[in-house]
Write an enzyme that holds these catalytic residues in place. Structure first.
Site, mmCIF file in Angstrom:
data_model
loop_
_atom_site.group_PDB
_atom_site.id
_atom_site.type_symbol
_atom_site.label_atom_id
_atom_site.label_comp_id
_atom_site.label_asym_id
_atom_site.label_seq_id
_atom_site.Cartn_x
_atom_site.Cartn_y
_atom_site.Cartn_z
ATOM 1 N N PHE A 186 -0.960 16.354 4.126
ATOM 2 C CA PHE A 186 -1.382 15.662 2.903
ATOM 3 C C PHE A 186 -0.199 15.650 1.942
ATOM 4 O O PHE A 186 0.354 16.690 1.608
ATOM 5 C CB PHE A 186 -2.584 16.377 2.280
ATOM 6 C CG PHE A 186 -3.218 15.572 1.192
ATOM 7 C CD1 PHE A 186 -4.168 14.607 1.498
ATOM 8 C CD2 PHE A 186 -2.860 15.750 -0.137
ATOM 9 C CE1 PHE A 186 -4.752 13.829 0.499
ATOM 10 C CE2 PHE A 186 -3.431 14.986 -1.145
ATOM 11 C CZ PHE A 186 -4.385 14.030 -0.819
ATOM 12 N N ASP A 221 -3.812 6.187 6.325
ATOM 13 C CA ASP A 221 -4.174 7.448 6.976
ATOM 14 C C ASP A 221 -5.131 7.100 8.114
ATOM 15 O O ASP A 221 -4.704 6.766 9.216
ATOM 16 C CB ASP A 221 -4.799 8.336 5.895
ATOM 17 C CG ASP A 221 -5.138 9.736 6.345
ATOM 18 O OD1 ASP A 221 -5.322 9.957 7.547
ATOM 19 O OD2 ASP A 221 -5.236 10.631 5.497
ATOM 20 N N GLU A 249 0.852 -1.202 0.000
ATOM 21 C CA GLU A 249 0.000 0.000 0.000
ATOM 22 C C GLU A 249 0.882 1.244 0.000
ATOM 23 O O GLU A 249 2.005 1.217 0.499
ATOM 24 C CB GLU A 249 -0.901 -0.065 1.256
ATOM 25 C CG GLU A 249 -1.831 1.088 1.479
ATOM 26 C CD GLU A 249 -2.896 1.268 0.394
ATOM 27 O OE1 GLU A 249 -2.521 1.590 -0.750
ATOM 28 O OE2 GLU A 249 -4.092 1.147 0.711
ATOM 29 N N ASP A 250 0.370 2.319 -0.559
ATOM 30 C CA ASP A 250 1.150 3.558 -0.562
ATOM 31 C C ASP A 250 1.075 4.287 0.782
ATOM 32 O O ASP A 250 2.077 4.717 1.326
ATOM 33 C CB ASP A 250 0.703 4.491 -1.705
ATOM 34 C CG ASP A 250 -0.802 4.750 -1.713
ATOM 35 O OD1 ASP A 250 -1.545 4.065 -0.965
ATOM 36 O OD2 ASP A 250 -1.257 5.627 -2.469
ATOM 37 N N ARG A 290 1.195 12.294 -9.472
ATOM 38 C CA ARG A 290 1.626 10.903 -9.247
ATOM 39 C C ARG A 290 3.032 10.637 -9.790
ATOM 40 O O ARG A 290 3.735 9.768 -9.311
ATOM 41 C CB ARG A 290 0.650 9.930 -9.925
ATOM 42 C CG ARG A 290 -0.725 9.869 -9.279
ATOM 43 C CD ARG A 290 -1.465 8.633 -9.747
ATOM 44 N NE ARG A 290 -2.908 8.700 -9.545
ATOM 45 C CZ ARG A 290 -3.527 8.343 -8.428
ATOM 46 N NH1 ARG A 290 -2.839 7.914 -7.401
ATOM 47 N NH2 ARG A 290 -4.837 8.427 -8.330
HETATM 48 P P1 IMP Z 1 -7.394 5.835 4.728
HETATM 49 O O1 IMP Z 1 -7.846 7.095 5.411
HETATM 50 O O2 IMP Z 1 -6.282 5.159 5.505
HETATM 51 O O3 IMP Z 1 -8.570 4.932 4.470
HETATM 52 O O4 IMP Z 1 -6.771 6.251 3.338
HETATM 53 C C1 IMP Z 1 -7.541 6.217 2.190
HETATM 54 C C2 IMP Z 1 -6.797 6.622 0.971
HETATM 55 O O5 IMP Z 1 -6.712 8.040 0.985
HETATM 56 C C3 IMP Z 1 -5.352 6.166 0.787
HETATM 57 O O6 IMP Z 1 -5.232 4.869 0.255
HETATM 58 C C4 IMP Z 1 -4.874 7.199 -0.212
HETATM 59 O O7 IMP Z 1 -5.279 6.865 -1.512
HETATM 60 C C5 IMP Z 1 -5.607 8.435 0.254
HETATM 61 N N1 IMP Z 1 -4.751 9.291 1.092
HETATM 62 C C6 IMP Z 1 -4.715 9.384 2.438
HETATM 63 N N2 IMP Z 1 -3.793 10.296 2.831
HETATM 64 C C7 IMP Z 1 -3.241 10.755 1.688
HETATM 65 C C8 IMP Z 1 -2.212 11.722 1.408
HETATM 66 O O8 IMP Z 1 -1.580 12.332 2.297
HETATM 67 N N3 IMP Z 1 -1.937 11.925 0.092
HETATM 68 C C9 IMP Z 1 -2.567 11.275 -0.926
HETATM 69 N N4 IMP Z 1 -3.519 10.379 -0.712
HETATM 70 C C10 IMP Z 1 -3.853 10.119 0.582
#
Ligand code: IMP
Length: 179
Positions: A153, A104, A100-101, A166
């Protein structure tokens, strides 16, 4: 990228990402020695990290791709996830690593873990390049983490803001996009 466009400020330079990926790959290669693994690239954001990481892992490996998209707004996740592309192979009895990248709130990962665990893999671990521990709203465990961040972010190295950035080779911050 057009030259007049303001580039995000560098937070993690390309060389540091490369170095960390080398260490993560060594750790994974050691932990799974003697096993075959299935690495899952979570699209879209992980494609750059995935491509660099798998080429440093010294194990027999199958690569799978899963597309997920959150129903949240641009910068926060709702936890409601849509599968936009599913795996092509069953996971039953396999040693699976999710690549995973970024984690959050962790809601996307929680959804993915539930979804993949239901397919009965022999083991299931998570490798995330980036992790925002202060933002975590779910009870998940990350097995391999590249870098811990605050709540900023970030973009680049596969991560986008409204579909852009990207292709940047580094992790950067858009100065007015803090939340
Ligand atoms: P979650 O809040 O962990 O469910 O994250 C959901 C998705 O939000 C991640 O897989 C990313 O695609 C996107 N995301 C969360 N934080 C960032 C950020 O700082 N930059 C870009 N995408 C983000």
């Amino acid at each position: 990228m057009k030259s007049e466009m303001l580039l995000p400020k560098v937070l993690i330079p390309e060389a540091k990402i490369k170095e960390r990926i080398h260490d993560l790959a060594s750790e994974i290669s050691f932990d799974y020695r003697g096993k075959d693994v299935t690495a899952i690239c979570v699209l879209k954001g992980s494609f750059v990290f995935f491509a660099d990481l798998i080429r440093e892992i010294d194990l027999p490996m199958a690569c799978e791709f899963m597309g997920l998209s959150s129903y949240g707004n641009k910068t926060t996740s709702s936890g409601e996830v849509k599968v936009t592309l599913d795996l092509t192979e069953p996971l039953s009895g396999k040693h699976v690593i999710i690549i995973e990248d970024i984690v959050d709130s962790g809601l996307t990962m929680q959804y993915l873990l539930n979804n993949l665990n239901a397919r009965k893999p022999a083991s299931l671990k998570v490798c995330s390049l980036l992790f925002k521990p202060e933002q975590l709203k779910s009870d998940i465990k990350l097995d391999y983490v590249g870098f811990k961040l605050g709540s900023e972010f970030v973009v680049g190295y596969g991560l986008d803001h409204a579909g852009r950035y990207r292709q940047l080779p580094y992790i950067g911050v858009i100065e007015n996009e803090r939340h």
